[in-house]
Scaffold this motif. Structure first.
Motif, short mmCIF file in Angstrom:
data_model
loop_
_atom_site.label_atom_id
_atom_site.label_comp_id
_atom_site.label_asym_id
_atom_site.label_seq_id
_atom_site.Cartn_x
_atom_site.Cartn_y
_atom_site.Cartn_z
N THR A 1 0.83 -1.21 0.00
CA THR A 1 0.00 0.00 0.00
C THR A 1 0.86 1.26 0.00
OG1 THR A 1 -1.80 -1.12 1.18
CG2 THR A 1 -1.75 1.29 1.29
N LEU A 2 1.88 1.29 0.86
CA LEU A 2 2.74 2.46 0.95
C LEU A 2 3.53 2.68 -0.34
CD1 LEU A 2 4.11 1.99 4.59
CD2 LEU A 2 2.35 3.60 3.82
N ASP A 3 4.02 1.59 -0.94
CA ASP A 3 4.78 1.73 -2.19
C ASP A 3 3.87 2.23 -3.32
OD1 ASP A 3 7.17 0.98 -1.12
OD2 ASP A 3 7.10 -1.10 -1.82
N LYS A 4 2.61 1.83 -3.30
CA LYS A 4 1.67 2.32 -4.31
C LYS A 4 1.48 3.82 -4.17
CE LYS A 4 -2.98 1.64 -6.18
NZ LYS A 4 -4.25 0.86 -6.05
N ILE A 5 1.33 4.29 -2.92
CA ILE A 5 1.19 5.73 -2.69
C ILE A 5 2.46 6.46 -3.10
CG2 ILE A 5 0.81 7.51 -0.94
CD1 ILE A 5 -0.72 5.34 0.67
N ALA A 6 3.62 5.89 -2.72
CA ALA A 6 4.90 6.50 -3.10
C ALA A 6 5.02 6.58 -4.62
CB ALA A 6 6.06 5.69 -2.51
N GLY A 7 4.55 5.54 -5.32
CA GLY A 7 4.60 5.56 -6.78
C GLY A 7 3.74 6.66 -7.37
N GLN A 8 2.59 6.95 -6.73
CA GLN A 8 1.75 8.05 -7.20
C GLN A 8 2.45 9.39 -6.99
OE1 GLN A 8 -1.71 7.39 -4.79
NE2 GLN A 8 -2.62 5.88 -6.18
#
Length: 453
Positions: free
Chosen positions: A51-58
């Motif tokens: 979840t955190l990596d997905k937000i970081a990717g955004q």
């Protein structure tokens, strides 16, 4: 908590949304009567990290660790799966796009934005002032008889300046195993280096003595279709590790490994049994990414990685599901054929330039260290060069490619509990930290496609 390859998967910050831009972090004081929270399972940590990596990717617009310098004001981002939080370092105020993302975080996820003195772009420009011809220039100190060499250079995670490693230049493949200077003398020398590099770069520099990185050079007897994480005998006769199965721009399936394992070209064999794997593809080599492709007579490579300890002989492996970018704070697994899989290894820095033992400067690497969650508290052993770095996916039933092991940091004596495949051939030594080239960088530069299942 110890983890095996079969079962895997900074402070918590509360942030008022109105104070999002350039706020200081706030940590609520723990209650004196609060009951201890149960330890997170590996699966829970993996889900949080996804979840955190997905937000970081955004936030980073899907850009690689190095290319994030193209985002105005961006310094770096840290993920903290243990506390379900993000820490964003930014020079100035983040744009509306980023503020909107942070204002609509999933339930339970917290974030803070911390002011950075420099952006990543500022620090890239400063780092370039230390390079000559694409590699670090020698450092000449006033009154010194011989120049010093830069062994690593990269932006500080918090955007406070550059972090620089240096040592006495003994030539390619050579460095001092013990510091030749006494502690006080080394401190004086480091202060001189900081003054010189600060003047050359125009930014604050933090300097540390760091001898030249040493290249880490079944599992034991792989077969077609060839898999990653296997023990391979390089053309020089030493042990290295296979990495990911890839497809070239011409559509040919190959097996990747580290360039420094064989800079000359030749035939590769299985470490045990001596079966021919293939030959170094002269057209698929890139020293700056420490990557090469092995052509395969069988024409077949599998999108799978061996797992478990180096001693395992049951052929256990897992599918590669895809690849992802790296963020500071991510937990990853190293997969070296000589020492096996080590999970709970945490990324400490990204976007670092490091010089390998072969004297080749690798401009884009990430650095990860073993933690208390890592089996035997080591990240790799000699002979793990070229091995994959991955993050657990789908409750650790598959692997997400993150990079390829290229060099080391913090050499330690191997624990007695650690099995090292070639310990009967040479004295093994282990490391707590590994540099690895991000898989996104390698795929881009080599024009490769990752083979997945």
């Amino acid at each position: 908590m110890k983890q095996s390859g079969r079962s895997r998967g900074r402070a918590a910050i509360a942030l008022p949304l109105a104070a999002l831009a350039l706020s200081l972090s706030f940590v609520s004081a723990p209650s004196a009567v609060a009951s201890p929270r149960p330890a997170l399972t590996t699966s829970a940590i993996e889900k949080r990290q996804e979840t955190l990596d997905k937000i970081a990717g955004q936030i980073t617009e899907g850009l690689s660790e190095s290319d994030r310098a193209r985002i105005p004001g961006f310094a770096d981002i840290e993920v903290d799966p243990l506390h379900d939080s993000l820490r964003l370092h930014w020079k100035g105020s983040p744009p509306e796009r980023v503020r909107h993302i942070l204002a609509h975080l999933p339930a339970g996820v917290r974030a803070s934005v911390l002011p950075a003195r420099y952006s990543k772009a500022d620090l890239h420009a400063a780092r370039d002032r230390l390079l000559h011809g694409g590699r670090p220039a020698d450092l000449h100190l006033p009154g010194a008889a011989a120049p010093l060499r830069i062994t690593s250079v990269g932006p500080a995670v918090d955007g406070s300046g550059l972090q620089i490693g240096y040592d006495e230049d003994r030539g390619a493949g050579r460095s001092d195993r013990l510091d030749p200077l006494a502690s006080a003398a080394r401190q004086d020398r480091s202060s001189e280096v900081a003054a010189v590099t600060g003047r050359l770069t125009g930014v604050r520099t933090t300097v540390a003595y760091q001898p030249l990185s040493v290249d880490l050079s079944s599992r034991q007897e792989d077969g077609s279709p060839w898999q990653g994480g296997a023990a391979v005998r390089n053309p020089g006769g030493g042990i290295c590790s296979s990495s990911f199965a890839v497809r070239t721009s011409g559509g040919q399936y190959e097996l990747s490994t580290a360039y420094h394992c064989d800079g000359r070209g030749g035939v590769w064999h299985t470490y045990q049994g001596g079966k021919v794997i293939g030959t170094t593809d002269a057209a698929q080599r890139l020293a700056s990414d420490d990557a090469l492709g092995i052509t395969l007579p069988s024409g077949r490579s599998a999108g799978r990685l061996y797992d478990g300890p180096a001693s395992e002989t049951d052929g256990y492996s897992k599918p590669v599901s895809g690849w992802g970018h790296n963020n500071v704070g991510d937990y990853v697994c190293t997969d070296g054929a000589n020492s096996g899989v080590h999970c709970g290894v945490q990324i400490a820095e990204t976007d670092i330039g490091v010089t390998g033992a072969n004297g080749v400067y690798r401009p884009d690497t990430d650095l990860a260290y073993s933690t208390s969650r890592t089996k035997d508290h080591i990240a790799a052993a000699n002979g793990d060069s070229g091995g994959p770095v991955f993050a657990g996916a789908n409750n650790y039933t598959s692997d997400e490619a993150r990079g390829m092991i290229t060099a080391l940091d913090r050499t330690v004596t191997c624990p007695s509990s650690e099995y090292v495949l070639d310990s009967g051939v040479r004295t093994p030594w282990c490391v707590q930290g590994v540099y690895f080239v991000p898989i996104s960088q390698t795929l881009h530069d080599m024009h490769w496609t990752l083979v997945t299942q």
